[in-house]
Design a protein around this motif. Structure first.
Motif, PDB file in Angstrom:
ATOM      1  N   GLU A 112     -29.258  21.663 -87.952  1.00 51.11           N
ATOM      2  CA  GLU A 112     -29.336  21.650 -86.498  1.00 51.11           C
ATOM      3  C   GLU A 112     -28.538  20.481 -85.920  1.00 51.11           C
ATOM      4  O   GLU A 112     -28.729  19.329 -86.299  1.00 51.11           O
ATOM      5  N   GLY A 113     -27.626  20.782 -85.030  1.00 54.21           N
ATOM      6  CA  GLY A 113     -26.846  19.753 -84.360  1.00 54.21           C
ATOM      7  C   GLY A 113     -25.632  19.276 -85.121  1.00 54.21           C
ATOM      8  O   GLY A 113     -24.936  18.360 -84.654  1.00 54.21           O
ATOM      9  N   LEU A 114     -25.344  19.864 -86.280  1.00 58.10           N
ATOM     10  CA  LEU A 114     -24.214  19.374 -87.073  1.00 58.10           C
ATOM     11  C   LEU A 114     -22.882  20.016 -86.657  1.00 58.10           C
ATOM     12  O   LEU A 114     -21.842  19.375 -86.751  1.00 58.10           O
ATOM     13  N   ARG A 115     -22.918  21.278 -86.238  1.00 52.06           N
ATOM     14  CA  ARG A 115     -21.678  21.888 -85.739  1.00 52.06           C
ATOM     15  C   ARG A 115     -21.327  21.225 -84.413  1.00 52.06           C
ATOM     16  O   ARG A 115     -22.142  21.126 -83.509  1.00 52.06           O
ATOM     17  N   GLY A 116     -20.109  20.736 -84.309  1.00 48.22           N
ATOM     18  CA  GLY A 116     -19.696  20.032 -83.101  1.00 48.22           C
ATOM     19  C   GLY A 116     -20.352  18.679 -82.942  1.00 48.22           C
ATOM     20  O   GLY A 116     -20.475  18.166 -81.824  1.00 48.22           O
ATOM     21  N   ALA A 117     -20.790  18.094 -84.076  1.00 50.02           N
ATOM     22  CA  ALA A 117     -21.454  16.786 -84.017  1.00 50.02           C
ATOM     23  C   ALA A 117     -20.520  15.733 -83.443  1.00 50.02           C
ATOM     24  O   ALA A 117     -19.297  15.824 -83.590  1.00 50.02           O
TER      25      ALA A 117
END
Length: 304
Positions: A112-117
């Motif tokens: 969660e939250g890692l894509r486009g971090a």
């Protein structure tokens, strides 16, 4: 009867070991334009971002995403992509694809939250970071037995970084606060910036002096941080003494798996066969000169 083996509920799914082994290899991946391994440099970058005032959660997500992407891209990061003319959305798409591919076997909640971090904020790391990067790990030691030292040794910066990333991934499984696990993992060997690592055998010999020495050395390192960050680190480190809390379990699972997988890496490499390297890993891979290469290796007796 309790035989010392943890119940299955204490362990994450075995499928995490594949991605964890790949993340552990970041201790050994280097490139020409950079000093140190990827893991060592991510450790320094994370502390630099914290020193610059970036939120712990943002640093956690940026570091974890960068580590996962590096298992596929190696040292091709945003800086390299920019240098070769790939920027903006195109660069982000490449990094996101790398994260997605690296994380295929990981629990979705861990991603969660890692894509486009966010990227790590530039900042100057505290002096203890460089010391931990120069401080080798002790290897395998046990009182009364000779040390088992496998070369090249990892350093404490590398171990802390990989433990922190493992901890973030494992936190949902244990119901732990990932940011606390991440920060505690980054800081769990602060004492080794001053005290060389003598391993279990040396710690036993220090006896009653061990804990006071570790506390003093840790406080010397914490004094290099702004007071608010030092307090946040002390609070996070409160999870370290036991595995009675979700955060403690996530940390100790991450720390234990990194210590064991580090040794397994050496043993696994030593068992690799030429057949595996040439056929399974395709060391000589498909291409316009593959036929010539295979005939060459067969002719000299290397094509197993």
């Amino acid at each position: 009867m309790n035989d010392g083996i943890a119940p299955a509920a204490d362990a994450p799914p075995a499928r995490v070991l594949g991605p964890f082994r790949e993340l552990g290899e970041l201790k050994r991946i280097r490139s020409a334009a950079q000093e140190g391994s990827i893991a060592e440099r991510l450790f320094a970058a994370a502390w630099g971002a914290l020193m610059a005032g970036q939120d712990v959660g943002a640093v956690m997500r940026a570091t974890t995403a960068a580590a996962l992407a590096a298992t596929r891209l190696g040292d091709i990061d945003r800086g390299i992509l920019s240098a070769i003319g790939v920027e903006g959305d195109e660069a982000q798409a490449i990094i996101d694809r790398a994260v997605d591919e690296a994380a295929e076997e990981l629990p979705p909640a861990a991603l969660e939250g890692l894509r486009g971090a966010p990227v790590l904020a530039p900042g100057t790391a505290p002096p203890f970071v460089a010391k931990l990067a120069r401080q080798p790990r002790a290897g395998v030691t046990c009182p009364g037995k000779p040390r088992l030292l496998l070369e090249p040794p990892e350093n404490h910066a590398e171990h802390c970084l990989v433990t922190a990333v493992y901890g973030v991934i494992l936190s949902p499984f244990y119901g732990a606060r990932a940011d606390a696990v991440f920060l505690a993992s980054l800081a769990h060997h602060l004492h080794n910036a001053l005290i060389p690592d003598s391993g279990f055998a040396g710690e036993v010999l220090l006896g009653e002096h061990l804990e006071p020495a570790f506390v003093r050395a840790t406080e010397i390192a914490l004094a290099e941080l702004p007071s608010a960050l030092a307090d946040r680190v002390r609070e996070a480190r409160a999870i370290l003494p036991d595995a009675e809390t979700p955060e403690g379990r996530a940390f100790h699972a991450a720390d234990t798996l990194d210590r064991v997988l580090q040794i397994e890496q050496h043993l696994r490499a030593g068992k690799a066969t030429m057949h595996y390297v040439l056929h399974d890993m395709e060391l000589v891979h498909a291409g316009p000169v593959r036929g010539f290469q295979d005939r060459l290796l067969a002719g000299v007796g290397l094509l197993a």
